[in-house]
Design a protein around this motif. Structure first.
Motif, PDB file in Angstrom:
ATOM      1  N   TYR A  23       0.826  -1.197   0.000  1.00 37.37           N
ATOM      2  CA  TYR A  23       0.000   0.000   0.000  1.00 37.37           C
ATOM      3  C   TYR A  23       0.865   1.253   0.000  1.00 37.37           C
ATOM      4  O   TYR A  23       1.980   1.260   0.519  1.00 37.37           O
ATOM      5  CB  TYR A  23      -0.913   0.032   1.234  1.00 37.37           C
ATOM      6  N   GLU A  28      -3.807   3.150  -0.455  1.00 39.17           N
ATOM      7  CA  GLU A  28      -4.147   2.625  -1.777  1.00 39.17           C
ATOM      8  C   GLU A  28      -3.057   1.655  -2.243  1.00 39.17           C
ATOM      9  O   GLU A  28      -1.912   1.718  -1.783  1.00 39.17           O
ATOM     10  CB  GLU A  28      -4.293   3.766  -2.778  1.00 39.17           C
ATOM     11  N   VAL A  29      -3.414   0.756  -3.149  1.00 45.11           N
ATOM     12  CA  VAL A  29      -2.437  -0.187  -3.689  1.00 45.11           C
ATOM     13  C   VAL A  29      -1.371   0.577  -4.456  1.00 45.11           C
ATOM     14  O   VAL A  29      -1.676   1.427  -5.301  1.00 45.11           O
ATOM     15  CB  VAL A  29      -3.121  -1.218  -4.604  1.00 45.11           C
TER      16      VAL A  29
END
Length: 203
Positions: A23, A28-29
């Motif tokens: 992350y 978020e990825v």
């Protein structure tokens, strides 16, 4: 934690299917970053029970200099945690957010907390209060007045590029002005920072 030879060997044994996306700072990825648990590949005799070792690999930023611990063009970092539950990416992100506190501690040491220069306890207590005040001023100034990479400058760089700038305070027309040399390369940055501070609403 330091990547030892044993950890480097364990990283080489991690199958491709064991890597999961990491992350970014916002949860978020992050593209080009992965995490894996290598606890079962290490000899942890003597470690506290339940410890886990998590490794993160990431493609270095363009222009970044590789280190000898970088494998196959990826940069690796490791952490040990006693938390037994939770997704690997969540645990690794929590650790990196904690690292910001470590950055502030290092900055405090560079600001004067590394040594207590006075003899008496009360005197050194006052010294620590002054250091804490200086750290607060640095942190808020960087957040409110600085922009871009300058927000991450630490005290040594700030002293070299900002605080050591020669200037002159002049009075005129019932106003107080700060005059800086136009030839100094950081003068525009300092002027922009002062403008940002002056634009903040009072109160």
């Amino acid at each position: 934690m330091t990547i030892t030879g044993d950890i480097q060997a364990a990283i080489g044994k991690v199958p491709a299917s064991a890597w999961t996306p990491a992350y970014g700072g916002g949860g978020e990825v992050r593209d080009g970053a992965w995490v894996a648990d290598i606890t079962g590949l290490l000899d942890l005799d003597g470690w506290p029970a339940g410890m886990r070792v998590i490794v993160r690999k990431e493609r270095p930023h363009p222009g970044a200099q590789l280190r000898f611990t970088d494998i196959d063009g990826h940069r690796f970092t490791c952490l040990a945690t006693g938390t037994r539950k939770g997704q690997l990416a969540d645990l690794e992100l929590r650790h990196r957010r904690r690292a910001r506190c470590e950055d502030r501690i290092r900055s405090a040491k560079d600001t004067g907390l590394r040594n207590l220069p006075l003899k008496g306890f009360a005197q050194n207590q006052i010294w620590c209060e002054i250091v804490a005040l200086a750290c607060e001023l640095l942190a808020w100034t960087q957040m409110l007045a600085r922009a871009g990479q300058a927000r991450r400058w630490e005290p040594k760089r700030l002293r070299l590029r900002i605080f050591a700038v020669a200037g002159r305070v002049v009075h005129g027309g019932r106003r107080l002005r700060l005059r800086l040399s136009e030839s100094w390369q950081r003068t525009p940055d300092i002027s922009a920072a002062i403008t940002r501070l002056q634009a903040l609403p009072s109160g």
